[in-house]
Design an enzyme around this catalytic site. Sequence first.
Site, PDB file in Angstrom:
ATOM      1  N   HIS A  14     -13.497  -1.781  -2.312  1.00  9.88           N
ATOM      2  CA  HIS A  14     -12.601  -1.445  -1.197  1.00  9.88           C
ATOM      3  C   HIS A  14     -13.026  -2.191   0.078  1.00  9.88           C
ATOM      4  O   HIS A  14     -12.932  -1.686   1.193  1.00  9.88           O
ATOM      5  CB  HIS A  14     -12.621   0.065  -0.952  1.00  9.88           C
ATOM      6  CG  HIS A  14     -11.285   0.648  -0.576  1.00  9.88           C
ATOM      7  ND1 HIS A  14     -10.495   1.338  -1.462  1.00  9.88           N
ATOM      8  CD2 HIS A  14     -10.613   0.672   0.607  1.00  9.88           C
ATOM      9  CE1 HIS A  14      -9.406   1.751  -0.842  1.00  9.88           C
ATOM     10  NE2 HIS A  14      -9.446   1.342   0.413  1.00  9.88           N
ATOM     11  N   LYS A  25      -7.533  -0.363  -9.789  1.00 11.43           N
ATOM     12  CA  LYS A  25      -8.266  -1.058  -8.720  1.00 11.43           C
ATOM     13  C   LYS A  25      -9.419  -0.192  -8.216  1.00 11.43           C
ATOM     14  O   LYS A  25      -9.209   0.989  -7.893  1.00 11.43           O
ATOM     15  CB  LYS A  25      -7.309  -1.357  -7.555  1.00 11.43           C
ATOM     16  CG  LYS A  25      -7.982  -1.911  -6.310  1.00 11.43           C
ATOM     17  CD  LYS A  25      -6.947  -2.287  -5.263  1.00 11.43           C
ATOM     18  CE  LYS A  25      -7.560  -2.848  -4.003  1.00 11.43           C
ATOM     19  NZ  LYS A  25      -8.119  -1.849  -3.102  1.00 11.43           N
ATOM     20  N   TYR A  81      -1.924   5.702  -4.297  1.00 14.16           N
ATOM     21  CA  TYR A  81      -2.941   6.741  -4.116  1.00 14.16           C
ATOM     22  C   TYR A  81      -2.363   7.978  -4.772  1.00 14.16           C
ATOM     23  O   TYR A  81      -1.289   8.456  -4.371  1.00 14.16           O
ATOM     24  CB  TYR A  81      -3.188   7.016  -2.629  1.00 14.16           C
ATOM     25  CG  TYR A  81      -4.054   5.987  -1.939  1.00 14.16           C
ATOM     26  CD1 TYR A  81      -5.235   5.542  -2.519  1.00 14.16           C
ATOM     27  CD2 TYR A  81      -3.708   5.477  -0.687  1.00 14.16           C
ATOM     28  CE1 TYR A  81      -6.042   4.598  -1.879  1.00 14.16           C
ATOM     29  CE2 TYR A  81      -4.504   4.535  -0.051  1.00 14.16           C
ATOM     30  CZ  TYR A  81      -5.659   4.111  -0.654  1.00 14.16           C
ATOM     31  OH  TYR A  81      -6.460   3.189  -0.033  1.00 14.16           O
ATOM     32  N   THR A 100      -5.399   2.938  -7.232  1.00 15.62           N
ATOM     33  CA  THR A 100      -6.705   2.779  -6.573  1.00 15.62           C
ATOM     34  C   THR A 100      -7.576   3.990  -6.899  1.00 15.62           C
ATOM     35  O   THR A 100      -7.176   5.136  -6.679  1.00 15.62           O
ATOM     36  CB  THR A 100      -6.516   2.624  -5.051  1.00 15.62           C
ATOM     37  OG1 THR A 100      -5.724   1.463  -4.823  1.00 15.62           O
ATOM     38  CG2 THR A 100      -7.849   2.471  -4.342  1.00 15.62           C
ATOM     39  N   SER A 130       0.836  -1.207   0.000  1.00 13.77           N
ATOM     40  CA  SER A 130       0.000   0.000   0.000  1.00 13.77           C
ATOM     41  C   SER A 130       0.872   1.259   0.000  1.00 13.77           C
ATOM     42  O   SER A 130       1.969   1.265   0.566  1.00 13.77           O
ATOM     43  CB  SER A 130      -0.875  -0.009   1.252  1.00 13.77           C
ATOM     44  OG  SER A 130      -1.432   1.264   1.471  1.00 13.77           O
TER      45      SER A 130
HETATM   46  C1  FMN Z   1      -7.409  -2.579   6.875  1.00 15.51           C
HETATM   47  C2  FMN Z   1      -7.539  -2.312   5.410  1.00 15.51           C
HETATM   48  C3  FMN Z   1      -6.708  -1.385   4.810  1.00 15.51           C
HETATM   49  C4  FMN Z   1      -6.813  -1.148   3.432  1.00 15.51           C
HETATM   50  N1  FMN Z   1      -5.934  -0.279   2.855  1.00 15.51           N
HETATM   51  C5  FMN Z   1      -5.957  -0.137   1.500  1.00 15.51           C
HETATM   52  C6  FMN Z   1      -4.968   0.660   0.849  1.00 15.51           C
HETATM   53  O1  FMN Z   1      -4.098   1.228   1.482  1.00 15.51           O
HETATM   54  N2  FMN Z   1      -5.042   0.772  -0.502  1.00 15.51           N
HETATM   55  C7  FMN Z   1      -6.018   0.133  -1.244  1.00 15.51           C
HETATM   56  O2  FMN Z   1      -6.044   0.264  -2.460  1.00 15.51           O
HETATM   57  N3  FMN Z   1      -6.949  -0.627  -0.638  1.00 15.51           N
HETATM   58  C8  FMN Z   1      -6.935  -0.794   0.697  1.00 15.51           C
HETATM   59  N4  FMN Z   1      -7.860  -1.602   1.294  1.00 15.51           N
HETATM   60  C9  FMN Z   1      -8.814  -2.340   0.474  1.00 15.51           C
HETATM   61  C10 FMN Z   1      -8.245  -3.720   0.101  1.00 15.51           C
HETATM   62  O3  FMN Z   1      -7.197  -3.600  -0.838  1.00 15.51           O
HETATM   63  C11 FMN Z   1      -9.327  -4.616  -0.529  1.00 15.51           C
HETATM   64  O4  FMN Z   1      -9.936  -3.926  -1.585  1.00 15.51           O
HETATM   65  C12 FMN Z   1     -10.370  -5.093   0.451  1.00 15.51           C
HETATM   66  O5  FMN Z   1      -9.801  -5.316   1.722  1.00 15.51           O
HETATM   67  C13 FMN Z   1     -11.023  -6.372  -0.055  1.00 15.51           C
HETATM   68  O6  FMN Z   1     -12.018  -6.831   0.800  1.00 15.51           O
HETATM   69  P1  FMN Z   1     -11.779  -7.981   1.906  1.00 15.51           P
HETATM   70  O7  FMN Z   1     -10.960  -7.355   2.979  1.00 15.51           O
HETATM   71  O8  FMN Z   1     -13.145  -8.312   2.360  1.00 15.51           O
HETATM   72  O9  FMN Z   1     -11.061  -9.106   1.260  1.00 15.51           O
HETATM   73  C14 FMN Z   1      -7.791  -1.832   2.663  1.00 15.51           C
HETATM   74  C15 FMN Z   1      -8.632  -2.755   3.297  1.00 15.51           C
HETATM   75  C16 FMN Z   1      -8.499  -3.012   4.646  1.00 15.51           C
HETATM   76  C17 FMN Z   1      -9.402  -4.037   5.281  1.00 15.51           C
END
Ligand code: FMN
Length: 423
Positions: free
Chosen positions: A287, A263, A140, A166, A117
């Site tokens: 997300h 994404k 980002y 993203t 990330s």
């Molecule tokens: C704690 C957490 C932090 C996340 N941080 C980011 C991030 O920094 N960048 C991003 O593109 N998506 C982020 N996401 C989204 C994840 O990449 C992903 O789309 C999502 O967690 C998928 O769903 P799931 O957790 O149910 O598998 C984050 C999700 C979680 C749970």
Amino acid sequence: MKRRRYQGSDVARALTIEDLRQMAHRRVPNFALEYVEGGAEEEITLHRNRSVFDDIALVPRTLVDVSERRLGIELFGRPSALPFLIGPTGFNGFLTHEGDVRLAQAAAKAGIPFTLSTVSTAALEDVAQRAGGRLWMQLYLYRNREWARTLIERAERAGYEALVLTVDIAVYGNREWDVRNFAKPMQLDLRNKLDVLMHPRWLFDVMIPHGTPHLANVSGLLPPGKTSTRGASPVLGRLHNASLNWEDVAWLRDIWPRTLIIKGVNSVADATLAAQYGADGVVLSNHGGRQLDGAISPMEVLPEVAAALKGKLTIMLDGGFRRGSDIVKALLLGANAVLLGRAALYGLGAGGGPGAARAIDILASEIDRVIGLLGTDCIAGLDPTCIRWRAQGLLHGSNVGEEGHGPHLGPEPMRTPHPEYRE
Ligand SMILES: Cc1cc2nc3c(=O)[nH]c(=O)nc-3n(C[C@H](O)[C@H](O)[C@H](O)COP(=O)(O)O)c2cc1C
């Protein structure tokens, strides 16, 4: 009958991702768990990302030799050991010390890509040096373009093979439960401070020896002394770029010579634009239910996107994947691969690097079993007719239901089936 999960902390004894989730809940304090688990507003999308899998039935074939099974796939022209990879999640250092490095090492060992990330708590160079393997960098695109250019150049120099832009966070999602844990921005309320003290294993892993984790990749964006997660979050919030648009994708395409992935796409229209603007792949994603509450689940969009773009674009998705069967369902509906979000974080929270490795192993062995039971010996051999939406008339006319001997799948739901899979 008394069913009880294992209550200890040995990740080797976790049998499912849910076991790891419960272990993580015992080890990690409430505020960090809320950040991981929570979704936006009523959490309708968060829950739909899981319940959608109940609406899809697998239709196994039998009397096929499945004694040798292979789980490898090809992803962007290179072999990958499993049909899933680790997606980007920020602030991983709050789950365990050096969370990003531990997760990346587990991914490299398993032979799958890891996505770092932008808001990681380890520098991208550090992850590359200490983990190796196939690395993707999530971006980002904040308002400061020069900073973005520098980050991209750093990723290129460090050997990252893909950039993951993203695009579902132009405006920050409304995660109210997260806000409620704080007395004021980035200052925990008394209840949560006391809760932290009740988690000594976590305290002695994360906070006491090392202090609050720092956001190692965005330091150039932040005023001196504000790179700890505590100081950074409000500043980053102000730098979010609500004007992000397809011209920014064109700009990125110009300056990034390697694989480009978008994404946060949720429609055929946007996936088509991604292809037109030169992206190599998309991740269908809401997300993890953290942004637009009420948004459609990626599994529901997948069949349309696959019908329109399969072969023109690598199609990946995430959201709610907790079982090998969930992943196989996505592959059957046309996905090239699945990204793990929380499933990997539960492992990390349950037991650091070994916990993350255990999460990967559990899903791999579940996929192995599921494809065997479906009557297939490899991922490329999965037969798209082996799946039905659980909807009106579900089993009528299918090979299992025709004679009325098919498995009972419960009451017929009221939902309209997806057009592609209507019987
Ligand atoms: C704690 C957490 C932090 C996340 N941080 C980011 C991030 O920094 N960048 C991003 O593109 N998506 C982020 N996401 C989204 C994840 O990449 C992903 O789309 C999502 O967690 C998928 O769903 P799931 O957790 O149910 O598998 C984050 C999700 C979680 C749970």
